[in-house]
Enzyme design. Structure first.
Site, mmCIF file in Angstrom:
data_model
loop_
_atom_site.group_PDB
_atom_site.id
_atom_site.type_symbol
_atom_site.label_atom_id
_atom_site.label_comp_id
_atom_site.label_asym_id
_atom_site.label_seq_id
_atom_site.Cartn_x
_atom_site.Cartn_y
_atom_site.Cartn_z
ATOM 1 C CD GLU A 250 72.859 -25.249 111.582
ATOM 2 O OE1 GLU A 250 73.546 -25.342 110.535
ATOM 3 O OE2 GLU A 250 71.667 -24.902 111.589
ATOM 4 C CD GLU B 283 71.971 -21.216 108.514
ATOM 5 O OE1 GLU B 283 71.428 -21.500 107.441
ATOM 6 O OE2 GLU B 283 73.083 -21.670 108.827
HETATM 7 C C1 BG6 Z 1 73.093 -24.682 107.743
HETATM 8 C C2 BG6 Z 1 71.623 -25.076 107.808
HETATM 9 O O1 BG6 Z 1 73.242 -23.490 107.094
HETATM 10 O O2 BG6 Z 1 73.918 -25.540 107.039
HETATM 11 C C3 BG6 Z 1 71.396 -26.570 107.879
HETATM 12 O O3 BG6 Z 1 71.006 -24.461 108.911
HETATM 13 C C4 BG6 Z 1 72.283 -27.270 106.875
HETATM 14 O O4 BG6 Z 1 70.040 -26.847 107.671
HETATM 15 C C5 BG6 Z 1 73.731 -26.938 107.206
HETATM 16 O O5 BG6 Z 1 72.097 -28.631 106.805
HETATM 17 C C6 BG6 Z 1 74.746 -27.643 106.340
HETATM 18 O O6 BG6 Z 1 74.469 -27.383 104.998
HETATM 19 P P1 BG6 Z 1 74.239 -28.544 103.936
HETATM 20 O O7 BG6 Z 1 73.793 -27.877 102.739
HETATM 21 O O8 BG6 Z 1 75.542 -29.221 103.804
HETATM 22 O O9 BG6 Z 1 73.211 -29.449 104.536
#
Ligand code: BG6
Length: 493
Positions: free
Chosen positions: A386, A191
């Site tokens: 993701e 990101e």
């Molecule tokens: C993404 C990141 O933006 O969101 C991850 O690359 C992160 O590292 C994921 O874990 C989910 O966000 P969070 O804050 O719920 O862990």
């Protein structure tokens, strides 16, 4: 029964990052990383991202002087460092084709500026990729995922300092050379846009260390250094291992106009440019005029070098990777409108959607909209690296986890992805869910915000057996992966 078809090299899988899973924060000569400085604050509302993840020099000092793990979930993670063989076996049995993980820079160069690499660290990742290959799982490797040596923050001003580009380059080349026989897909930065929202986690920038400087300008300067560093990785791979593929990766938050008021539509268009600016640079090879104009208006001046700009221009990314969790709305006048969260940002609440316990709105059609937007903008292969749901899971006394909500989330999102491949002419390399085993939340540093298919018995304070349990969602994804290239529409009912 309808079938959805994907290419027979489509990468179905899961995604993680080192600081959120590995633990073992001081083992085998690992150095202290910025991730080890971020602690969970139970008294602060986890929806208030800015407060929950607040960092300053005092906070760092406190972290450096406190060797315990209890409050610092990223120091223990889910102890993947010691469980990786067991975890990969479990995930292989679920049927994954790809596993995304990141390299902890401080395992390779504990301080970042060390003369020689730490062989223990390199060997850990070599063992890991060998283990993946044993099960025919494709590794997808992120070189930097919210995790850099703290030493570079305290002694070099982190990514603001151009010298850090060469430290990163040295680290990247070491890793690429070491894993060259096993890894094809690389992502230099997770990101890359996120530096705007959390300059410390993404680039080690601490505002109070830049007294007298415009901090926004500092951020944009550091970001430029990351773009140059990223292109250096692309250059190295292209010249040395031409079969490798290197991607740009952005946080794909979709911003809708709250309604059809053209002023709101215009505002959403402008906000989307803030998302695209980063992939535009990495895919098209230059800073878009709209971004340069905006920086001028803000009186922000980046020190570009001719060499750096040439690198960015000549070494653009091979594919567009993105994370997708939710969407938000925007409006010129927000008076009386409800505000909600979306992955370290916020926006106007969308009445058509539900939200998670962390206030992120669930928008499966939004992932398809994202695919179409990115396909039309870049005409490059895309990779969803993701997508997933953070939720509180309950482990029953029988050792089961009935996470129907997660299955529903995945069903709806994956169906939209498949529809997009089938109907929108989208070219997709693969789809990775966020979380494999549970992992520590990047934003809130909680364990209890769970994302995995495998429940890990550990709480927000590091207490637990670290034993793994298969959730109901594990069995659902396993069913999909039994026939991964010809998927039954019944799975989405
Ligand atoms: C993404 C990141 O933006 O969101 C991850 O690359 C992160 O590292 C994921 O874990 C989910 O966000 P969070 O804050 O719920 O862990």
């Amino acid at each position: 029964m309808n079938k959805y078809h994907v290419k027979n090299n489509f990468l179905w899988g899961v995604a993680t990052s080192a600081s959120q899973i590995e633990g073992a924060w001081q083992e085998d000569r690992k150095g202290m990383s910025i991730a080890d400085c971020l602690r969970y604050r139970p008294k602060i509302d986890v929806k208030d991202y800015k407060k929950v993840n607040k960092i300053d020099s005092r906070e760092i000092e406190r972290a450096v002087n406190d060797p315990s793990t209890q409050k610092w979930a990223k120091r223990y993670g889910v102890d993947f460092y010691h469980h990786y063989k067991e975890d990969i076996k479990e995930l292989a049995e679920m049927g994954i084709k790809a596993f995304r993980f990141s390299i902890s820079w401080t395992r390779i160069f504990p301080n970042g500026d060390d003369l020689t690499p730490n062989k223990n660290g390199l060997d850990f990742y070599l063992d890991l990729v060998k283990e993946l290959k044993k099960y025919h799982i494709e590794p997808v490797v992120t070189l930097s995922h919210y995790d850099m040596p703290l030493h570079l923050v305290l002694n070099y001003d982190a990514w603001y300092e151009p010298k850090v580009i060469s430290f990163y380059e040295k680290f990247a080349i070491q890793v690429i050379d070491y894993l060259k026989d096993y890894v094809t897909y690389w992502i230099p930065f997770n990101e890359i846009d996120s530096i705007i929202r959390h300059p410390f986690a993404s680039a080690g920038l601490v505002e109070d260390r830049f007294q007298g400087k415009n901090f926004e300008e500092v951020i944009y300067q550091a970001m430029y250094h990351q773009f140059v560093a990223s292109s250096k990785v692309i250059k190295y791979c292209r010249q040395t291992y031409p079969h490798m593929k290197v991607g740009s990766m952005i946080t794909k938050t979709t911003v809708y106009p709250y309604n059809s008021n053209p002023r709101n539509v215009l505002k959403s268009l402008k906000q989307m440019r803030e998302v695209y600016a980063f992939s535009d640079i990495q895919i098209r090879g230059f800073y878009p005029k709209y971004l340069l104009d905006e920086l001028n208006r803000k009186d922000i001046h980046i020190h570009f070098t001719e060499k750096g700009l040439k690198l960015i221009q000549n070494y653009t990314a091979d594919f567009v990777a993105f994370s997708y969790y939710s969407s938000v709305c925007t409006a010129v006048d927000t008076a009386g409108l409800k505000i909600t969260q979306a992955n370290t940002t916020s926006g106007v609440y969308n009445d058509f959607l539900e939200q998670t316990e962390w206030g992120w709105q669930i928008d499966p059609v939004g992932i398809r909209i994202s695919l179409i937007e990115l396909a039309d903008r870049y005409n490059k292969p895309m990779f969803i690296v993701e997508n997933g749901l953070g939720a509180v899971d309950e482990l029953t006394s029988q050792g089961e986890i009935h996470d129907r909500y997660r299955i529903n989330y995945l069903k709806k999102h994956i169906e939209q992805v498949l529809l997009s491949i089938q109907e929108d002419g989208v070219e997709l390399i693969g789809y990775l869910t966020w979380g494999a085993m549970d992992l520590v939340s990047a934003s809130t540093n909680q364990m209890s915000k769970r994302y995995g298919f495998l429940y890990v018995d550990v709480d927000d304070f590091g207490k637990g057996t670290f034993k793994r349990y298969r959730k109901d969602s594990y069995y659902w994804y396993q069913k999909l992966l039994q026939n991964p290239y010809e998927i039954d529409s019944a799975l989405f009912e």
